[in-house]
Design an enzyme around this catalytic site. Sequence first.
Site, PDB file in Angstrom:
ATOM      1  N   HIS A 187       0.850  -0.900   0.226  1.00 58.21           N
ATOM      2  CA  HIS A 187      -0.265   0.141  -0.573  1.00 58.21           C
ATOM      3  C   HIS A 187       0.926   1.115  -0.218  1.00 58.21           C
ATOM      4  O   HIS A 187       2.165   1.418   0.290  1.00 58.21           O
ATOM      5  CB  HIS A 187      -1.196   0.376   1.378  1.00 58.21           C
ATOM      6  CG  HIS A 187      -0.819   0.412   2.034  1.00 58.21           C
ATOM      7  ND1 HIS A 187       0.146  -0.282   3.821  1.00 58.21           N
ATOM      8  CD2 HIS A 187       0.300   2.080   3.189  1.00 58.21           C
ATOM      9  CE1 HIS A 187       0.670   0.557   4.521  1.00 58.21           C
ATOM     10  NE2 HIS A 187       0.863   1.883   4.323  1.00 58.21           N
ATOM     11  N   HIS A 289      -4.713  -2.467  12.802  1.00 57.95           N
ATOM     12  CA  HIS A 289      -3.301  -1.514  11.899  1.00 57.95           C
ATOM     13  C   HIS A 289      -3.460  -0.783  13.527  1.00 57.95           C
ATOM     14  O   HIS A 289      -4.007   0.617  12.943  1.00 57.95           O
ATOM     15  CB  HIS A 289      -3.783  -0.389  10.956  1.00 57.95           C
ATOM     16  CG  HIS A 289      -2.922   0.400  10.336  1.00 57.95           C
ATOM     17  ND1 HIS A 289      -3.094   1.917  10.868  1.00 57.95           N
ATOM     18  CD2 HIS A 289      -1.953   0.571   9.642  1.00 57.95           C
ATOM     19  CE1 HIS A 289      -1.894   2.395   9.739  1.00 57.95           C
ATOM     20  NE2 HIS A 289      -1.211   1.907   9.624  1.00 57.95           N
TER      21      HIS A 289
END
Length: 398
Positions: A187, A289
């Site tokens: 990402h 996360h």
Amino acid sequence: MKITAIRRHLMQAGAPGHTGWSSTGKSSLATGRNWFFITIETDSGLIGTGEGSGWPRVVAAAVEDLSHILIGENVSDIERISQKVRVALMGHGNTGVVGMGALAAIDMALWDLNAQALGVPVSRLLGGTIRSQVPYYVHASDVASAKAAVAEGVRAIKVGGLKDVVERAFAIRAAVGDDIDMMVDLHGPPWLTAADAVAIGRDLERLHLLFLEEAVAPDDMAGWKRVRDKVALPLAGGERLASLAEMRPFLENGLLDVVQPDTGRFGGLTQMKKLAAMAEACSVMVAPHSGSLGPVAEFAAIHLLSAIPNGLMLERLNPDWAGRADAIHGSLPGIDGTVAVPQGPGLGVTLNLDFISQYPSQKNIAIATGGWNPDTESETVLTQMRRPRASQFPSSNT
């Protein structure tokens, strides 16, 4: 027990020792981070602690605005307060991670207060502990950092970035063996095309990754479907999303095997508990996360992961900035790749306000330096990962 004041504590935290992106250049993490904490004071004398993320300076302003409608509220009305905050935000449009980051900090502190009042850990209020030890994974930028983590007992390693990611992942797998779980994270702006994400994903299939993370942009639904159809790896994502509604299409379309809500951006433990239930119904695991977050959100994530049946593991930056331990009173030592769930009242953490005040916020935006293709830093998001294209792929079949 009623809210009497909400205090904001914003600080400039130092960069971590390394991240999975370190070998590919500097990400925004490498230049420093803002951490945003709050304390909620009550008429009982108890103080609750929370953390919000997303865009910390902006989130801090949002909490300041919201505090005026929360003074006098009963701290036990967590769901009602959550809905009150969301109604208050509606007039500003779809505020995304800023609004939900503010709610996350407030909600987290309310759970802390309620658990303190009952003299139990937050995990007890979330349904009780399924596991007393929560496993975690760390980032590795190269073979040396991966081997060092494994030597400390870590059982899962994440490799990040795009430059030479396939070669680095294969080298780390060869160094640590098949008994260590591995993940690869693709990402970050700028984003890969779906075709390139598929090509890289196929190159990684032989590593039998625990998951491939954010191979395409979070708003590229067609790209997610293409990667899902073409790559034989579990997929993970969701750290940039803020609400249940944003997560819903990923679950309904079977695009994720692991959902990764950010503990400081996703509306707090109330909403994360709801997401975990949605994910469980879809046989999807939860791995919060926390790459850019401070230590308070980590405590909250540990309580959540201990109490849900589909908790996979926690993300940790280790080694992190040395000041991380000094910003709080409390600790979460890692032992053999796991963290013990705190058993004291509340979250089990309070702020070291004297230390935090020594690190005032200075900047709060990612600096576009390094981490992607050379000579493209002034280009648009769509251009940066398009050229030069061939350099992103292995020069030969690994």
